[in-house]
Design an enzyme around this catalytic site. Structure first.
Site, PDB file in Angstrom:
ATOM      1  N   HIS A  19       1.381  -1.343  -0.336  1.00  0.00           N
ATOM      2  CA  HIS A  19      -0.421  -0.023  -0.055  1.00  0.00           C
ATOM      3  C   HIS A  19       0.762   1.127   0.368  1.00  0.00           C
ATOM      4  CE1 HIS A  19       1.232   0.193   4.293  1.00  0.00           C
ATOM      5  NE2 HIS A  19       0.846  -0.503   4.371  1.00  0.00           N
ATOM      6  N   GLU A  61      -3.061  -7.091   7.351  1.00  0.00           N
ATOM      7  CA  GLU A  61      -1.751  -6.897   7.642  1.00  0.00           C
ATOM      8  C   GLU A  61      -0.969  -8.110   8.912  1.00  0.00           C
ATOM      9  OE1 GLU A  61       1.726  -6.909   7.929  1.00  0.00           O
ATOM     10  OE2 GLU A  61       2.298  -4.812   8.099  1.00  0.00           O
TER      11      GLU A  61
END
Length: 193
Positions: A12, A85
């Site tokens: 990201h 994550e």
């Protein structure tokens, strides 16, 4: 579980916590201005990659990065918790550099050896990520996938598939390439404009 074929991965765009060098994990921080620029810049690198499906982590920094790319290259986007994550537990929000100094760790990849027990295990994160990727590749054998996720997820998969970690930057796409029974991770070159 090992994926059956090659795929793309993208970390990201950056957040304020990334800029400040903090463990971010499951803390759901948005992209900052740099991160949004990185998401748009990734489009230029991916435009000719032939991607026709994107899967993203549900955390807003990954989902927003994926939304920018999916809109620009006009492909479907789905969210999957399988590539969320790593959970850093009690390290969330703490400065990475301070922890490295305190424990005498010389590189970010060596942090795996000192992760707290109140977070996720590195092995479990790697396994769930590879299972997620494998399931999508198996369900859609003709599609070329981009997984928009996080550094720990990408590093765990790289180490499991290739036996090593790699230098991963925000908004830079990588290809997990499977050829002749071997895996390698390579950065995607910027397409000619």
């Amino acid at each position: 579980m090992t994926p059956a074929r090659s795929f793309y991965g993208l970390r990201h765009g950056a957040t304020d916590w990334n800029r400040d060098g903090l463990f971010q994990g499951r803390t759901d921080n948005p992209l900052n201005e740099d991160g949004l620029r990185q998401a748009h810049a990734a489009v230029d690198m991916l435009r000719r990659a032939g991607i026709n499906r994107i899967v993203a982590s549900p955390l807003v920094r990954a989902a927003r990065t994926a939304e920018v790319i999916a809109a620009a290259i006009a492909v479907p986007l789905v969210i999957d918790d399988g590539i969320i994550e790593f959970d850093f537990g009690s390290l969330e929000g703490l400065p990475v550099r301070d922890l490295m100094i305190r424990h005498g760790v010389k590189s970010a990849t060596d942090l795996v050896a000192i992760l707290p027990e109140d977070g996720e295990s590195w092995h479990a994160m790697t396994e769930r990520s590879l299972c997620c990727v494998s399931a999508w590749l198996d369900r859609h054998p003709d599609d070329n996938f981009l997984f928009v996720c996080h550094d720990a997820v990408m590093q765990g998969m790289a180490n499991a598939l290739c036996g090593s970690y790699f230098k991963n930057s925000h908004g830079i796409p990588f290809r997990y390439l499977h050829e002749a029974g071997q895996w390698r991770v390579e950065q995607v070159a910027i397409a000619d404009r």
